[in-house]
Design a protein around this motif. Sequence first.
Motif, short mmCIF file in Angstrom:
data_model
loop_
_atom_site.label_atom_id
_atom_site.label_comp_id
_atom_site.label_asym_id
_atom_site.label_seq_id
_atom_site.Cartn_x
_atom_site.Cartn_y
_atom_site.Cartn_z
N GLU A 1 0.83 -1.21 -0.11
CA GLU A 1 -0.05 -0.01 0.04
C GLU A 1 0.92 1.18 0.00
O GLU A 1 0.40 2.18 -0.69
CB GLU A 1 -0.94 -0.05 1.12
N ALA A 2 1.97 1.20 0.76
CA ALA A 2 2.86 2.54 0.80
C ALA A 2 3.42 2.61 -0.77
O ALA A 2 3.68 3.83 -1.06
CB ALA A 2 3.82 2.15 1.79
N ASN A 3 4.08 1.59 -1.38
CA ASN A 3 4.45 1.88 -2.62
C ASN A 3 3.42 2.14 -3.55
O ASN A 3 3.72 2.88 -4.65
CB ASN A 3 5.24 0.35 -3.14
N ALA A 4 2.17 1.62 -3.43
CA ALA A 4 0.98 2.01 -4.14
C ALA A 4 0.94 3.61 -4.07
O ALA A 4 0.54 4.07 -5.20
CB ALA A 4 -0.17 1.20 -4.00
N ALA A 5 1.10 4.02 -2.75
CA ALA A 5 0.85 5.60 -2.62
C ALA A 5 1.81 6.21 -3.45
O ALA A 5 1.66 7.31 -4.37
CB ALA A 5 0.78 6.01 -1.36
N LEU A 6 3.06 5.90 -3.52
CA LEU A 6 4.28 6.37 -4.23
C LEU A 6 4.05 6.32 -5.92
O LEU A 6 4.40 7.06 -6.62
CB LEU A 6 5.43 5.96 -3.81
N ALA A 7 3.43 5.14 -6.17
CA ALA A 7 3.31 5.12 -7.55
C ALA A 7 2.28 6.17 -8.35
O ALA A 7 2.35 6.52 -9.19
CB ALA A 7 2.90 3.48 -8.12
N GLU A 8 1.19 6.41 -7.33
CA GLU A 8 0.24 7.34 -7.60
C GLU A 8 0.76 8.79 -7.75
O GLU A 8 0.45 9.35 -8.67
CB GLU A 8 -1.02 7.45 -6.52
N SER A 9 1.50 9.02 -6.73
CA SER A 9 2.13 10.38 -6.54
C SER A 9 3.68 10.20 -5.90
O SER A 9 4.01 10.07 -4.98
CB SER A 9 1.46 10.98 -5.49
#
Length: 469
Positions: A38-46
């Motif tokens: 989830e943390a990496n998904a947040a950075l993939a988005e922004s």
Amino acid sequence: MSHDQHGLAMTGASAAAVRHYDRAIDELLHFRAEVDAEANAALAESPDFAMGHVLVAYLGLLTTEAEDARTARARFGAFLRRIDGAALLPRERAHVAAVRALLGGDFLTCGALLAGITAEYPRDALALATGHQVDFFTGDARMLRDRIGGALTAWREDDPHLGHVLGMYAFGLEEAGHYDRSEEVGLRAVELNPRDVWGIHAVVHTYEMQGRFGDGLRYLDARVPDWSSGTFFNIHNWWHYCLYALETGDVPRVLAIYDAVLAGGQACMELLDAAALLWRLHLEGSDQHERWRALAEAWPARVAEPFYAFNDMHAVMSYVGAGRIGEAEKLIAGREAYVAEPHPGVTNHDMTLRVGLPVCRAIVAFGRGDYGAVVDLLHPIRHRVGEFGGSHAQRDAVQRTLLEAALRAGRRDVARMLVSERISVRPCSPYNWLKQAALAEALGDGAAAAVARGRAGELARSGIVGAAG
């Protein structure tokens, strides 16, 4: 401007990134591995989401693994070079400063900066959870209690994470010695969120510190699905289960759990649970050579460089248990060279110098049968062992080593004092009464030894051995 689920402003983040961040915080508080995704998904988005990078850095730095810290250092450094730090919000800048302190090995400054964030933003769940772990790694019982207690009244009854905050507070209360209040708060935390493994863990610690092993077994048995799988805290809670089973004398049950669960650990925090359990057996004369051999194989890469003295102790236990004392001495020599050089602001340097090295030397002396040296090394530091982190329950391995060495070395005055301290605090512990029996035998008082052994047996039978697993 985006806001997280607790109403805190976020810069550099899309609404989708914040949703991933919120889910990451939820997974973190549940100790689930999905926090990384989830943390990496947040950075993939922004990609320039400041709090997303802060979260990922904390995750890498709090594993107590040197390799994870290197990765976190490189990734966070790249982020800092890319952004204008002055454009961040004050809370975000404070988090960046806390991460930078932690990247430099300064746990104490990081903890102080996080406390400042909590004072101004008491509903910052990441600041609370990270600060709580920093307090745990530095063995700061007062801050384990007060960091959370100071924020608690800002949390609403309808907040879905109130239970997690109560679980943290329960653990802090236990480490600070408030057992009745800790039990009350911990039970409330688990009532609010039955899968709060840290809250369950806090209740378990409270029972451990009072010697209530029967209550502990029953509590864990009633909640096996909630704590035994699906998190990266499974092994530690199984370790607690084994401590209770050891009090009942059920060594076969303990070894069955060890083989089924603890032997499969790979991370430092899992390996140290395995070592701590086998060391308790070793102190009682149960030498698990094959289990020690396999465990000792897992440590060299993880302690190749100085990083966290608490891990070093458990690596040395593993080497000594496996009969590889030369490797233990090599590790100690490396740490002696490390502390001989200045490392300003590196918390582990003082941990190693003041506690880590004497404890590691004592474990090697125990392995060599030099029990007098063990007493000489451990007795002067026994009241400050907390300085190198862990919980009271974990550090009891050191206290038990001192007691066993005092008995074997014939240091009867020291042994009497240590046994008296233990029985006075936990009169319902079979282990404490068995040590009283051993002391009485050493003093030639067979009648007193028989009474103490009888008391230990009576207490052990009063605990109900559970059927978890």
